[in-house]
Every structure is written in structure tokens, then in C-alpha cells.
Motif scaffolding. Structure first.
Motif, PDB file in Angstrom:
ATOM      1  N   THR A 237      57.713  68.469  62.885  1.00 50.45           N
ATOM      2  CA  THR A 237      56.430  68.712  62.240  1.00 50.45           C
ATOM      3  C   THR A 237      55.620  67.424  62.309  1.00 50.45           C
ATOM      4  OG1 THR A 237      57.245  68.135  60.047  1.00 50.45           O
ATOM      5  CG2 THR A 237      57.327  70.468  60.661  1.00 50.45           C
ATOM      6  N   ARG A 238      54.312  67.564  62.215  1.00 46.06           N
ATOM      7  CA  ARG A 238      53.450  66.391  62.162  1.00 46.06           C
ATOM      8  C   ARG A 238      52.203  66.703  61.372  1.00 46.06           C
ATOM      9  NH1 ARG A 238      50.013  65.450  67.735  1.00 46.06           N
ATOM     10  NH2 ARG A 238      50.159  67.572  68.514  1.00 46.06           N
ATOM     11  N   ASN A 239      51.631  65.659  60.809  1.00 40.80           N
ATOM     12  CA  ASN A 239      50.364  65.741  60.096  1.00 40.80           C
ATOM     13  C   ASN A 239      49.317  65.068  60.966  1.00 40.80           C
ATOM     14  OD1 ASN A 239      52.055  66.676  58.115  1.00 40.80           O
ATOM     15  ND2 ASN A 239      51.535  65.129  56.610  1.00 40.80           N
ATOM     16  N   VAL A 240      48.242  65.800  61.237  1.00 39.34           N
ATOM     17  CA  VAL A 240      47.205  65.309  62.132  1.00 39.34           C
ATOM     18  C   VAL A 240      45.870  65.286  61.390  1.00 39.34           C
ATOM     19  CG1 VAL A 240      46.113  65.596  64.397  1.00 39.34           C
ATOM     20  CG2 VAL A 240      48.450  66.453  64.027  1.00 39.34           C
ATOM     21  N   LEU A 241      45.213  64.146  61.389  1.00 39.97           N
ATOM     22  CA  LEU A 241      43.900  64.003  60.773  1.00 39.97           C
ATOM     23  C   LEU A 241      42.840  64.479  61.765  1.00 39.97           C
ATOM     24  CD1 LEU A 241      42.315  62.984  58.286  1.00 39.97           C
ATOM     25  CD2 LEU A 241      42.246  60.733  59.399  1.00 39.97           C
ATOM     26  N   ILE A 242      42.078  65.494  61.369  1.00 39.25           N
ATOM     27  CA  ILE A 242      41.132  66.149  62.263  1.00 39.25           C
ATOM     28  C   ILE A 242      39.730  66.087  61.638  1.00 39.25           C
ATOM     29  CG2 ILE A 242      40.507  68.362  63.363  1.00 39.25           C
ATOM     30  CD1 ILE A 242      43.142  67.475  64.419  1.00 39.25           C
ATOM     31  N   PRO A 243      38.703  65.796  62.435  1.00 37.15           N
ATOM     32  CA  PRO A 243      37.346  65.785  61.889  1.00 37.15           C
ATOM     33  C   PRO A 243      36.798  67.206  61.719  1.00 37.15           C
ATOM     34  CG  PRO A 243      37.264  65.325  64.230  1.00 37.15           C
ATOM     35  CD  PRO A 243      38.729  65.423  63.851  1.00 37.15           C
TER      36      PRO A 243
ATOM     37  N   SER B 144      33.266  66.507  74.696  1.00 39.44           N
ATOM     38  CA  SER B 144      32.821  67.211  73.489  1.00 39.44           C
ATOM     39  C   SER B 144      33.468  68.588  73.368  1.00 39.44           C
ATOM     40  CB  SER B 144      31.300  67.310  73.449  1.00 39.44           C
ATOM     41  OG  SER B 144      30.833  68.091  74.524  1.00 39.44           O
ATOM     42  N   ASN B 145      33.890  69.176  74.460  1.00 38.02           N
ATOM     43  CA  ASN B 145      34.523  70.490  74.428  1.00 38.02           C
ATOM     44  C   ASN B 145      36.049  70.418  74.336  1.00 38.02           C
ATOM     45  OD1 ASN B 145      32.114  71.940  74.573  1.00 38.02           O
ATOM     46  ND2 ASN B 145      32.039  71.743  76.791  1.00 38.02           N
ATOM     47  N   PHE B 146      36.601  69.213  74.333  1.00 39.79           N
ATOM     48  CA  PHE B 146      38.058  69.049  74.315  1.00 39.79           C
ATOM     49  C   PHE B 146      38.569  69.067  72.878  1.00 39.79           C
ATOM     50  CE2 PHE B 146      42.011  66.525  74.580  1.00 39.79           C
ATOM     51  CZ  PHE B 146      42.676  67.284  75.530  1.00 39.79           C
ATOM     52  N   GLY B 147      39.533  69.904  72.591  1.00 35.34           N
ATOM     53  CA  GLY B 147      40.130  69.954  71.263  1.00 35.34           C
ATOM     54  C   GLY B 147      39.361  70.827  70.295  1.00 35.34           C
ATOM     55  N   LYS B 148      39.875  70.864  69.054  1.00 30.61           N
ATOM     56  CA  LYS B 148      39.312  71.729  68.023  1.00 30.61           C
ATOM     57  C   LYS B 148      38.972  70.926  66.771  1.00 30.61           C
ATOM     58  CE  LYS B 148      42.101  75.784  69.358  1.00 30.61           C
ATOM     59  NZ  LYS B 148      41.654  75.666  70.681  1.00 30.61           N
ATOM     60  N   TYR B 149      37.941  71.392  66.084  1.00 33.10           N
ATOM     61  CA  TYR B 149      37.581  70.807  64.796  1.00 33.10           C
ATOM     62  C   TYR B 149      38.409  71.468  63.697  1.00 33.10           C
ATOM     63  CZ  TYR B 149      33.512  68.614  66.943  1.00 33.10           C
ATOM     64  OH  TYR B 149      32.689  67.847  67.723  1.00 33.10           O
ATOM     65  N   LEU B 150      38.408  70.846  62.533  1.00 31.20           N
ATOM     66  CA  LEU B 150      39.220  71.296  61.402  1.00 31.20           C
ATOM     67  C   LEU B 150      39.016  72.778  61.086  1.00 31.20           C
ATOM     68  CD1 LEU B 150      41.207  70.336  59.200  1.00 31.20           C
ATOM     69  CD2 LEU B 150      39.204  69.895  57.750  1.00 31.20           C
ATOM     70  N   GLU B 151      37.765  73.229  61.031  1.00 34.38           N
ATOM     71  CA  GLU B 151      37.507  74.617  60.646  1.00 34.38           C
ATOM     72  C   GLU B 151      37.862  75.635  61.736  1.00 34.38           C
ATOM     73  OE1 GLU B 151      34.956  72.104  59.427  1.00 34.38           O
ATOM     74  OE2 GLU B 151      34.686  71.986  61.556  1.00 34.38           O
TER      75      GLU B 151
ATOM     76  N   ALA C 162      46.060  69.295  73.990  1.00 32.03           N
ATOM     77  CA  ALA C 162      44.840  70.080  74.234  1.00 32.03           C
ATOM     78  C   ALA C 162      44.571  71.077  73.112  1.00 32.03           C
ATOM     79  CB  ALA C 162      44.936  70.797  75.575  1.00 32.03           C
ATOM     80  N   ASP C 163      45.594  71.689  72.574  1.00 30.60           N
ATOM     81  CA  ASP C 163      45.421  72.707  71.534  1.00 30.60           C
ATOM     82  C   ASP C 163      45.398  72.140  70.122  1.00 30.60           C
ATOM     83  OD1 ASP C 163      45.438  74.915  73.337  1.00 30.60           O
ATOM     84  OD2 ASP C 163      47.627  74.780  73.443  1.00 30.60           O
ATOM     85  N   ILE C 164      46.133  71.070  69.878  1.00 33.79           N
ATOM     86  CA  ILE C 164      46.333  70.592  68.505  1.00 33.79           C
ATOM     87  C   ILE C 164      45.560  69.320  68.195  1.00 33.79           C
ATOM     88  CG2 ILE C 164      48.053  69.793  66.830  1.00 33.79           C
ATOM     89  CD1 ILE C 164      48.210  72.835  67.546  1.00 33.79           C
ATOM     90  N   SER C 165      45.701  68.296  68.980  1.00 37.75           N
ATOM     91  CA  SER C 165      45.160  66.991  68.589  1.00 37.75           C
ATOM     92  C   SER C 165      44.089  66.454  69.529  1.00 37.75           C
ATOM     93  CB  SER C 165      46.300  65.979  68.445  1.00 37.75           C
ATOM     94  OG  SER C 165      47.051  65.892  69.644  1.00 37.75           O
ATOM     95  N   GLY C 166      43.431  67.334  70.252  1.00 38.42           N
ATOM     96  CA  GLY C 166      42.389  66.898  71.184  1.00 38.42           C
ATOM     97  C   GLY C 166      41.230  66.181  70.518  1.00 38.42           C
ATOM     98  N   LYS C 167      40.916  66.540  69.298  1.00 33.70           N
ATOM     99  CA  LYS C 167      39.831  65.876  68.554  1.00 33.70           C
ATOM    100  C   LYS C 167      40.378  65.000  67.432  1.00 33.70           C
ATOM    101  CE  LYS C 167      35.877  68.875  69.336  1.00 33.70           C
ATOM    102  NZ  LYS C 167      35.686  68.330  70.652  1.00 33.70           N
ATOM    103  N   ALA C 168      41.677  64.777  67.399  1.00 35.47           N
ATOM    104  CA  ALA C 168      42.303  64.058  66.286  1.00 35.47           C
ATOM    105  C   ALA C 168      41.717  62.673  66.078  1.00 35.47           C
ATOM    106  CB  ALA C 168      43.807  63.932  66.523  1.00 35.47           C
ATOM    107  N   ILE C 169      41.610  62.312  64.811  1.00 32.98           N
ATOM    108  CA  ILE C 169      41.283  60.948  64.442  1.00 32.98           C
ATOM    109  C   ILE C 169      42.563  60.122  64.522  1.00 32.98           C
ATOM    110  CG2 ILE C 169      40.498  59.463  62.547  1.00 32.98           C
ATOM    111  CD1 ILE C 169      38.871  62.004  61.586  1.00 32.98           C
ATOM    112  N   ALA C 170      43.669  60.725  64.064  1.00 33.13           N
ATOM    113  CA  ALA C 170      44.967  60.039  64.104  1.00 33.13           C
ATOM    114  C   ALA C 170      46.098  61.032  63.845  1.00 33.13           C
ATOM    115  CB  ALA C 170      45.022  58.938  63.045  1.00 33.13           C
TER     116      ALA C 170
END
Length: 156
Positions: free
Chosen positions: A145-151, A6-13, A79-87
């Protein structure tokens, strides 16, 4: 284990446009991992595995496969960018600026170019990220560059 996840990665905001992340993890390339990656990906080009062949090329030595470098750099940024990524939705403008060689130590940084809230699913959005990788001499070796879907952290 649940706390660690639950502490891994970042949410959208938690992302801010223009913010730069200097990824802490680095990685030094070994000959064995080059051979293993080539075997795993069925890359039989001798530039990536045969020292005698590589000696007679413009590089004079074995060169790490570009897809190996790309995969490594994506991993350094998780760890910094897509840790919480949906895709990861899209990778774009992958550029190999310089060869990566046995013994090179790679580090990376990422910049948030844009944050796009979803129009359809309010509890997620896309971050557009540019990542650059450098060797131990701070020579840029790769960018993309990449587009990452984040919750979102908000509950629906």
C-alpha cells in the motif's frame, strides 16, 4: 510537450474509493536488467547474479531482487495512480508473495482504498492505494500500500 504533461495523470477528484485500475503496461524481466539493477544498487548477493550459486538454492535459478520487483511495479502504476502526484508519502505492507525469475512478465493492478482531503491545504489530498503484481501465470508476486499526495484540479 506541455499538452502531454497536462494530460498525464489524474487529479484528486478524479479518483473514486474502491475503483480498480488494471495497469496496461507490462514488463518481462531479462537477466541483463537483473545484473544492471544489482550493480546500480550495490546488491552483491549471488542469488541475483550467479547462476551456479543460484542452482544450489531452493529456487534452483537466479531470483530477481525484491527491491527490483518493487521498483518495477511502482513504475507500472505511475500513469494511472501518481502521474500528477506531488509526492509519494509512505509505502507500507510490502509483501513478496512469490519469487520473480528471469523471463517472468509482470503486470499490476491498483485499488483506491481511501481518499483523504487535506485539512490544511484545500487544493490537495492523499489517496491510499493498494497495488498487487502478478506474473504471466497470474500468480501474485508482490503487494503493497502507499499514500500519495495528489493535487486538486480546483484553482485556489
Amino acid at each position: 510537450m506541455r499538452d502531454k504533461l497536462s494530460n498525464f495523470g489524474k487529479y484528486l477528484e478524479e479518483f473514486t474509493q474502491g475503483e480498480i485500475y488494471y495497469h496496461e503496461e507490462t514488463h518481462t524481466i531479462s537477466k541483463q536488467e537483473i545484473l544492471d539493477f544489482c550493480k546500480l544498487t550495490c546488491n552483491s548477493h549471488p542469488l541475483h547474479s550467479d547462476s551456479e550459486y543460484a542452482k544450489h538454492t531452493r529456487f534452483g535459478q537466479i531470483v530477481v531482487a525484491g527491491t527490483h520487483v518493487f521498483s518495477l511495479v511502482v513504475g507500472l502504476s505511475v500513469a494511472d495512480i501518481s502521474g500528477k502526484a506531488i509526492a509519494n508519502l509512505q509505502y507500507d505492507r510490502v509483501i513478496h508473495h512469490a519469487p520473480v525469475l528471469i523471463g517472468d512478465t509482470i503486470h499490476a493492478q491498483s485499488r483506491i482504498l481511501n481518499i483523504i482531503p487535506s485539512e490544511h491545504k484545500k487544493l490537495q489530498g492523499v489517496i491510499v492505494v493498494e497495488t498487487e503484481a502478478f506474473n504471466q501465470n497470474n500468480e501474485r508476486v508482490l503487494s503493497y500500500t502507499r499514500n500519495v499526495l495528489i493535487p486538486s484540479s480546483k484553482k485556489g
